[in-house]
Design a protein around this motif. Sequence first.
Motif, PDB file in Angstrom:
ATOM      1  N   PHE A 144       0.934  -1.350  -0.008  1.00 55.29           N
ATOM      2  CA  PHE A 144      -0.066  -0.016  -0.068  1.00 55.29           C
ATOM      3  C   PHE A 144       0.792   1.341  -0.100  1.00 55.29           C
ATOM      4  N   PHE A 145       1.984   1.362   0.917  1.00 54.28           N
ATOM      5  CA  PHE A 145       2.662   2.501   0.921  1.00 54.28           C
ATOM      6  C   PHE A 145       3.983   1.949  -0.170  1.00 54.28           C
ATOM      7  N   ARG A 146       4.024   2.744  -0.996  1.00 56.87           N
ATOM      8  CA  ARG A 146       5.103   2.643  -2.274  1.00 56.87           C
ATOM      9  C   ARG A 146       6.505   2.557  -1.469  1.00 56.87           C
ATOM     10  N   ASN A 147       6.732   3.696  -0.624  1.00 56.10           N
ATOM     11  CA  ASN A 147       8.178   3.454  -0.160  1.00 56.10           C
ATOM     12  C   ASN A 147       7.957   3.201   1.637  1.00 56.10           C
ATOM     13  N   TRP A 148       7.590   1.977   1.803  1.00 54.66           N
ATOM     14  CA  TRP A 148       7.056   1.526   3.104  1.00 54.66           C
ATOM     15  C   TRP A 148       8.010   2.008   4.189  1.00 54.66           C
ATOM     16  N   GLU A 149       9.573   1.565   3.881  1.00 51.78           N
ATOM     17  CA  GLU A 149      10.452   2.040   5.029  1.00 51.78           C
ATOM     18  C   GLU A 149      10.444   3.369   5.316  1.00 51.78           C
ATOM     19  N   ARG A 150      10.334   4.456   4.316  1.00 49.15           N
ATOM     20  CA  ARG A 150      10.211   5.743   4.663  1.00 49.15           C
ATOM     21  C   ARG A 150       8.923   5.976   5.642  1.00 49.15           C
ATOM     22  N   GLU A 151       8.011   5.518   5.065  1.00 54.78           N
ATOM     23  CA  GLU A 151       6.866   5.842   5.685  1.00 54.78           C
ATOM     24  C   GLU A 151       6.324   5.388   6.922  1.00 54.78           C
ATOM     25  N   ALA A 152       7.162   4.011   7.329  1.00 54.51           N
ATOM     26  CA  ALA A 152       7.141   3.488   8.798  1.00 54.51           C
ATOM     27  C   ALA A 152       7.894   4.193   9.587  1.00 54.51           C
ATOM     28  N   CYS A 153       9.231   4.729   9.323  1.00 60.37           N
ATOM     29  CA  CYS A 153       9.927   5.683   9.987  1.00 60.37           C
ATOM     30  C   CYS A 153       9.485   6.987  10.365  1.00 60.37           C
ATOM     31  N   SER A 154       8.614   7.391   9.407  1.00 61.44           N
ATOM     32  CA  SER A 154       7.971   8.730   9.477  1.00 61.44           C
ATOM     33  C   SER A 154       7.049   8.618  10.635  1.00 61.44           C
ATOM     34  N   LYS A 155       6.211   7.484  10.621  1.00 63.04           N
ATOM     35  CA  LYS A 155       4.956   7.102  11.862  1.00 63.04           C
ATOM     36  C   LYS A 155       5.730   7.173  12.937  1.00 63.04           C
ATOM     37  N   VAL A 156       6.858   6.425  12.913  1.00 68.70           N
ATOM     38  CA  VAL A 156       7.613   6.418  14.447  1.00 68.70           C
ATOM     39  C   VAL A 156       7.982   7.543  14.759  1.00 68.70           C
ATOM     40  N   ALA A 157       8.496   8.398  13.961  1.00 65.75           N
ATOM     41  CA  ALA A 157       8.843   9.607  14.364  1.00 65.75           C
ATOM     42  C   ALA A 157       7.629  10.522  14.987  1.00 65.75           C
ATOM     43  N   HIS A 158       6.744  10.546  14.216  1.00 65.99           N
ATOM     44  CA  HIS A 158       5.434  11.241  14.762  1.00 65.99           C
ATOM     45  C   HIS A 158       4.885  10.781  15.920  1.00 65.99           C
ATOM     46  N   LEU A 159       4.909   9.378  16.080  1.00 69.12           N
ATOM     47  CA  LEU A 159       4.370   8.894  17.462  1.00 69.12           C
ATOM     48  C   LEU A 159       5.415   9.480  18.599  1.00 69.12           C
ATOM     49  N   ALA A 160       6.714   9.548  18.353  1.00 68.83           N
ATOM     50  CA  ALA A 160       7.799   9.887  19.366  1.00 68.83           C
ATOM     51  C   ALA A 160       7.492  11.384  19.523  1.00 68.83           C
ATOM     52  N   ALA A 161       7.445  12.341  18.414  1.00 69.12           N
ATOM     53  CA  ALA A 161       6.987  13.653  18.747  1.00 69.12           C
ATOM     54  C   ALA A 161       5.846  14.042  19.354  1.00 69.12           C
TER      55      ALA A 161
END
Length: 261
Positions: free
Chosen positions: A151-168
Motif C-alpha cells: 500500500f505504501f510505495r516506500n514503506w520503509e520511509r513511511e514507517a520511519c515517519s510514523k515512528v517519528a510522529h509517535l515519538a514527537a
Amino acid sequence: MEVLADLLRALRTTAPLDALARLPRRGRTRGLRRDEVAMLTGLDPEYYARLERGEVAEPPDWVLDVLARVFGLDADAVDRMHRLAHPAVRRRVPPVVQQTVDNWHRAPVFAVNRRLDVLASNRLARALFDGMDHTDNLMRHAFLEPGAQGFFRNWEREACSKVAHLAAANGDDADAPEVRDLVDQLCSESTEFRRMWGRRDAEVDEFKHMYHPEVGDMDLRHDTLSVGGAPDVLLYVCHADPGSAAEEALTLLGILAAGET
C-alpha cells in the motif's frame, strides 16, 4: 483500567474447575495464582501482573479473548470485559470534530489522538483503507497490516515517519501507560518497529506515496492540523495537487465509495 483490574483479580480467585484441572496438583483447590494465569494463557507473567495492577491502558482484543477462555466466561461476560477495556468515552470526539471530518469531501481525513488511534474518519479515508486490518490505529496499520508494504510505495520511509510522529506527539510522555502498551505490542509483533523505535531518528514525511488496487498510484501531501477546543485531537489530511493524477484518483475513489453506500 482499575475496574478491569478488579474484575481480573476477582476472576482469578474464583477460577473454574476445568482451568484448575489443567494445572499440576497443588495444595489449594480454589483460585489461580498470577503465574498460573500467565501459563494457561501464554501471556508474559509481568504483562499479566501489569494488567491486574491497572497499568495497561487498552489491552488488545486477543488478550481479552484468551483470558475469557481460561476464566470460562459466557458471551455477556466477554462483552462486558471488552467494554471495560475499551470504554467508548475514550474514543469519542467532540461533535464539531466529527462534523468537520465528515464534511471534508475531496481529501481523506482522519482524526487521531497522540497514540494515532483513529477517532473519526471520512468516507474517502475509509475507502482508502478498505479491506485492510488494524485501521483503528495508524501505527498498527503500518506495521501489522500484511498489505501495508504494498500500500505504501516506500514503506520503509513511511514507517520511519510514523515512528517519528509517535515519538514527537508524546515527547516526555512516551512512557505513559497507554503509549507504552501500544509500543510494547508493536515491539513484540514487529521486528521492524523494534528496530525503528530504537533509533527514532527519522523526520515526519509530509508526502504519502500510496497504491490503491482500484485507482492506482497516489502521491498525496500530508498535513497535520490541530483542532480548537480539542487539544488532544489532531486531523490528518491527505490531499492531492490540483490537476494531478492523484487528484483524479481521489475523485474516482470518491465515486466508488459513494456507489457502495
